[in-house]
Enzyme design. Structure first.
Site, PDB file in Angstrom:
ATOM      1  N   ASP A   1      -1.490  -0.381   6.215  1.00 49.83           N
ATOM      2  CA  ASP A   1      -1.706   0.263   7.405  1.00 49.83           C
ATOM      3  C   ASP A   1      -3.072   0.166   7.807  1.00 49.83           C
ATOM      4  O   ASP A   1      -3.443   0.666   8.959  1.00 49.83           O
ATOM      5  CB  ASP A   1      -1.250   1.686   7.482  1.00 49.83           C
ATOM      6  CG  ASP A   1      -2.418   2.407   6.579  1.00 49.83           C
ATOM      7  OD1 ASP A   1      -3.177   3.493   6.883  1.00 49.83           O
ATOM      8  OD2 ASP A   1      -2.157   2.255   5.536  1.00 49.83           O
TER       9      ASP A   1
ATOM     10  N   ASP B   1      -0.131   5.302   0.826  1.00 51.45           N
ATOM     11  CA  ASP B   1      -0.532   6.085   1.909  1.00 51.45           C
ATOM     12  C   ASP B   1      -0.435   5.493   3.340  1.00 51.45           C
ATOM     13  O   ASP B   1      -1.062   4.700   3.661  1.00 51.45           O
ATOM     14  CB  ASP B   1      -1.622   6.786   1.540  1.00 51.45           C
ATOM     15  CG  ASP B   1      -1.544   7.427   0.378  1.00 51.45           C
ATOM     16  OD1 ASP B   1      -0.639   8.022  -0.151  1.00 51.45           O
ATOM     17  OD2 ASP B   1      -2.693   7.485  -0.504  1.00 51.45           O
TER      18      ASP B   1
ATOM     19  N   ASP C   1       0.869  -1.044  -0.073  1.00 49.32           N
ATOM     20  CA  ASP C   1       0.117  -0.001  -0.102  1.00 49.32           C
ATOM     21  C   ASP C   1       0.813   1.229   0.177  1.00 49.32           C
ATOM     22  O   ASP C   1       2.156   1.118   0.307  1.00 49.32           O
ATOM     23  CB  ASP C   1      -0.831   0.079   1.195  1.00 49.32           C
ATOM     24  CG  ASP C   1      -1.707   1.105   1.359  1.00 49.32           C
ATOM     25  OD1 ASP C   1      -2.477   1.587   0.186  1.00 49.32           O
ATOM     26  OD2 ASP C   1      -1.664   1.697   2.394  1.00 49.32           O
TER      27      ASP C   1
END
Length: 227
Positions: free
Chosen positions: A184, A10, A8
């Site tokens: 995250d 961001d 991922d």
């Protein structure tokens, strides 16, 4: 058999949300009505964080904003955005993690719900050629029409888009000896649950709790400040 390392972007490789920061940037340079845009942008960002975001609604807002400007102008602003916002935020630990997989000969892929216009130069900054991102419809001159294309790579949409990406080269996830996914957010649990090696990376509270319950490892890339 080779390995596949998926990241991922961001809050995983970057200690910020590039989509949100792009909105803040174009407000700051006076490209849009700062008060109205920032309010709408903040609402979408909060929805993304709590998992209630309608990705099509958001993408039409984002691409509609881009469609108001010539591509040449957008590209110049994006270079400024990279210089002022993104490059200073890139942490050595994040670069080192990507490089570790590259040095091991793993295939590297970034998959992000943020659109390709924003994220393609960021992927390049990490030295990653393979990128799955939200896709815009373009006119004949390469400008934005304001519409999106395909299934947004958000939540379960990341699984869908990964499948399309693999099928394009006649592969499946289980063709890789080991598959990693670093993320995250709890929004990415569908894809985290598919790979052989899920890693909760700088996890938010919901993902941290899920990772603990599942026995998944966690990783903090941002405990050391940027140099």
């Amino acid at each position: 058999m080779s390995n596949l390392a998926i990241f991922d972007l961001d809050h995983t490789l970057l200690p910020l949300d590039s989509d949100y920061e792009w909105g803040q940037f174009i407000c700051r340079i006076g490209a849009v009505n700062a008060e109205a845009f920032a309010k709408r942008n903040a609402t979408f960002f909060a929805q993304y964080q709590d998992g209630s975001l309608d990705p099509i609604e958001y993408l039409e807002f984002a691409f509609g904003t881009l469609s108001a400007f010539p591509r040449k102008q957008l590209d110049a602003w994006h270079q400024q955005f990279m210089d002022e916002v993104i490059v200073p935020a890139i942490r050595p630990a994040a670069l080192a993690l990507v490089r570790q997989h590259q040095d091991a000969g793993d295939e590297i892929l970034i998959i992000t719900a943020t659109n390709r216009f924003i994220t393609a130069p960021i992927a390049q900054a990490f030295g990653v050629a393979n990128l799955i991102a939200a896709e815009a419809e373009h006119d004949a001159d390469g400008g934005f029409t304001g519409k999106s294309r395909g299934t947004p790579p958000f939540g379960p949409g990341k699984v869908t888009n990964l499948g399309i990406w693999l099928a394009a080269t006649q592969r499946r996830l289980d063709d890789f000896a080991t598959s990693y996914f670093y993320s995250d957010s709890q929004n990415d649990i569908p894809l985290l649950s598919l790979v052989t090696n899920p890693v909760a990376t700088n996890p938010n509270a919901l993902l941290a709790a899920h990772a603990h319950a599942q026995g998944w490892p966690t990783l903090d890339l941002f405990s050391v400040p940027a140099q």
